[in-house]
Design a protein around this motif. Structure first.
Motif, PDB file in Angstrom:
ATOM      1  N   LEU A   1     -10.566  18.509 -20.678  1.00 20.46           N
ATOM      2  CA  LEU A   1     -11.851  18.011 -20.955  1.00 20.46           C
ATOM      3  C   LEU A   1     -12.574  18.862 -21.910  1.00 20.46           C
ATOM      4  O   LEU A   1     -13.365  18.089 -22.696  1.00 20.46           O
TER       5      LEU A   1
ATOM      6  N   SER B   1     -22.435  20.941 -13.376  1.00 19.92           N
ATOM      7  CA  SER B   1     -22.218  20.225 -14.795  1.00 19.92           C
ATOM      8  C   SER B   1     -20.915  19.268 -14.650  1.00 19.92           C
ATOM      9  O   SER B   1     -20.942  18.252 -14.956  1.00 19.92           O
ATOM     10  N   VAL B   2     -19.817  19.905 -14.303  1.00 17.94           N
ATOM     11  CA  VAL B   2     -18.449  19.102 -14.111  1.00 17.94           C
ATOM     12  C   VAL B   2     -17.946  19.505 -12.700  1.00 17.94           C
ATOM     13  O   VAL B   2     -17.808  20.504 -12.319  1.00 17.94           O
TER      14      VAL B   2
ATOM     15  N   HIS C   1     -18.660  14.188 -14.535  1.00 13.15           N
ATOM     16  CA  HIS C   1     -19.495  14.998 -15.605  1.00 13.15           C
ATOM     17  C   HIS C   1     -20.979  14.600 -15.672  1.00 13.15           C
ATOM     18  O   HIS C   1     -21.253  13.207 -15.504  1.00 13.15           O
TER      19      HIS C   1
ATOM     20  N   ILE D   1      -9.366  20.789 -16.709  1.00 15.32           N
ATOM     21  CA  ILE D   1     -10.454  21.438 -17.164  1.00 15.32           C
ATOM     22  C   ILE D   1     -10.452  21.614 -18.640  1.00 15.32           C
ATOM     23  O   ILE D   1     -11.409  21.455 -19.566  1.00 15.32           O
TER      24      ILE D   1
ATOM     25  N   VAL E   1     -13.172  15.437 -24.547  1.00 14.68           N
ATOM     26  CA  VAL E   1     -14.045  14.513 -24.022  1.00 14.68           C
ATOM     27  C   VAL E   1     -15.490  14.602 -24.699  1.00 14.68           C
ATOM     28  O   VAL E   1     -15.921  15.717 -25.039  1.00 14.68           O
TER      29      VAL E   1
ATOM     30  N   ILE F   1     -18.700  14.992 -24.823  1.00 16.29           N
ATOM     31  CA  ILE F   1     -19.873  15.730 -24.243  1.00 16.29           C
ATOM     32  C   ILE F   1     -20.419  16.862 -24.985  1.00 16.29           C
ATOM     33  O   ILE F   1     -19.553  17.603 -25.472  1.00 16.29           O
ATOM     34  N   TRP F   2     -21.711  16.766 -25.055  1.00 15.58           N
ATOM     35  CA  TRP F   2     -22.277  18.015 -25.838  1.00 15.58           C
ATOM     36  C   TRP F   2     -23.356  18.658 -24.763  1.00 15.58           C
ATOM     37  O   TRP F   2     -23.966  18.021 -24.186  1.00 15.58           O
TER      38      TRP F   2
ATOM     39  N   TYR G   1     -27.223  18.075 -21.159  1.00 16.74           N
ATOM     40  CA  TYR G   1     -25.801  17.454 -21.750  1.00 16.74           C
ATOM     41  C   TYR G   1     -26.184  16.197 -22.045  1.00 16.74           C
ATOM     42  O   TYR G   1     -26.879  15.202 -21.600  1.00 16.74           O
ATOM     43  N   ASP G   2     -25.350  15.841 -23.081  1.00 13.11           N
ATOM     44  CA  ASP G   2     -25.381  14.296 -23.632  1.00 13.11           C
ATOM     45  C   ASP G   2     -23.707  13.919 -23.934  1.00 13.11           C
ATOM     46  O   ASP G   2     -22.991  14.694 -24.071  1.00 13.11           O
ATOM     47  N   ALA G   3     -23.686  12.658 -23.520  1.00 15.61           N
ATOM     48  CA  ALA G   3     -22.092  11.949 -23.817  1.00 15.61           C
ATOM     49  C   ALA G   3     -22.119  10.863 -24.445  1.00 15.61           C
ATOM     50  O   ALA G   3     -23.140  10.064 -24.404  1.00 15.61           O
TER      51      ALA G   3
END
Lengths: 81, 147
Positions: free
Chosen positions: B117, B93-94, B82, B114, B121, B123-124, B51-53
């Protein structure tokens, strides 16, 4: 003007970096920034329609005018959760 | 003292800590939701996820979701965590935890939070499959129309 541009996920992979400092003419819009990037990396043209753009961490429209010092980010469709 | 929590973190998510953070003596309910790394996507085996954000904006958008929740329901505190980086099968993850004086508010608010989100949001998720392939997963772009 000088702006900071951020790239994430698939867009970062395409551009090849996560962050760039860029100089644009005063009055430039998000669309102008996209055109500049597309002129450097042709495949960015194909990706651009699916990207959201944020300016200083708020979602922005394509016709939004950029200001000196702005932090602009290209945001592929999010997939958190 | 119960408090709102909005955080992107590299560290493992510990459900008890968030549960305790949002709970006050005046609450009669806490609803929690955990999103967990599954071992497959439509039958294709998953090895792990990355995950990247856009960290600062993501935390800001999570706070906006908390504010929306408080406008719509009578809830006490909202906690949203997250995780980013590499996550293994079964890891969280969340995590969302919402406290309220009465159960209906936190149950409905948690479901809403959720869903939001996943729409707003930044996030990938990258899936790395057991067959060696990998790809960034893209959500439904139309979802952002209601950002």
């Amino acid at each position: 003007m000088n702006i900071k541009v951020l790239f994430f996920a698939s867009c970062r992979d395409l551009i090849g970096s996560s962050e760039r400092e860029m100089t644009l003419p005063d009055g430039a819009t998000v669309t102008d920034l996209i055109s500049r990037l597309a002129s450097e990396q042709a495949r960015f043209t194909d990706m651009a329609p699916s990207l959201m753009v944020s300016i200083n961490q708020a979602y922005a429209e394509r016709d939004a005018e950029l200001q000196d010092g702005d932090e602009v980010a290209f945001i592929p469709p999010v997939s958190g959760g | 003292m119960a408090a709102d929590v909005y955080k992107i973190q590299n560290e493992e998510i510990k459900p008890d800590a968030l549960y305790n953070a949002v709970l006050a003596d005046s609450d009669g309910a806490v609803t929690t939701f955990a999103g967990v790394v599954r071992d497959n996507t439509k039958g294709r085996g998953t090895s792990y996820l990355v995950y990247d954000a856009y960290r600062d904006m993501a935390e800001k958008k999570m706070r906006e979701i908390g504010d929306e929740v408080k406008e719509k329901w009578e809830v006490d505190c909202v906690g949203i965590l997250h995780r980013i980086g590499r996550l293994e099968i079964g890891e969280i993850s969340v995590l969302i935890a919402i406290s309220s004086p009465h159960r209906k508010a936190s149950l409905e608010a948690c479901h809403y939070a959720i869903d939001r989100l996943k729409q707003t949001v930044p996030i990938w998720k990258k899936e790395v499959w057991t067959d060696g392939g990998e790809a960034w997963i893209e959500g439904d772009p139309s979802a952002l129309a209601s950002r």
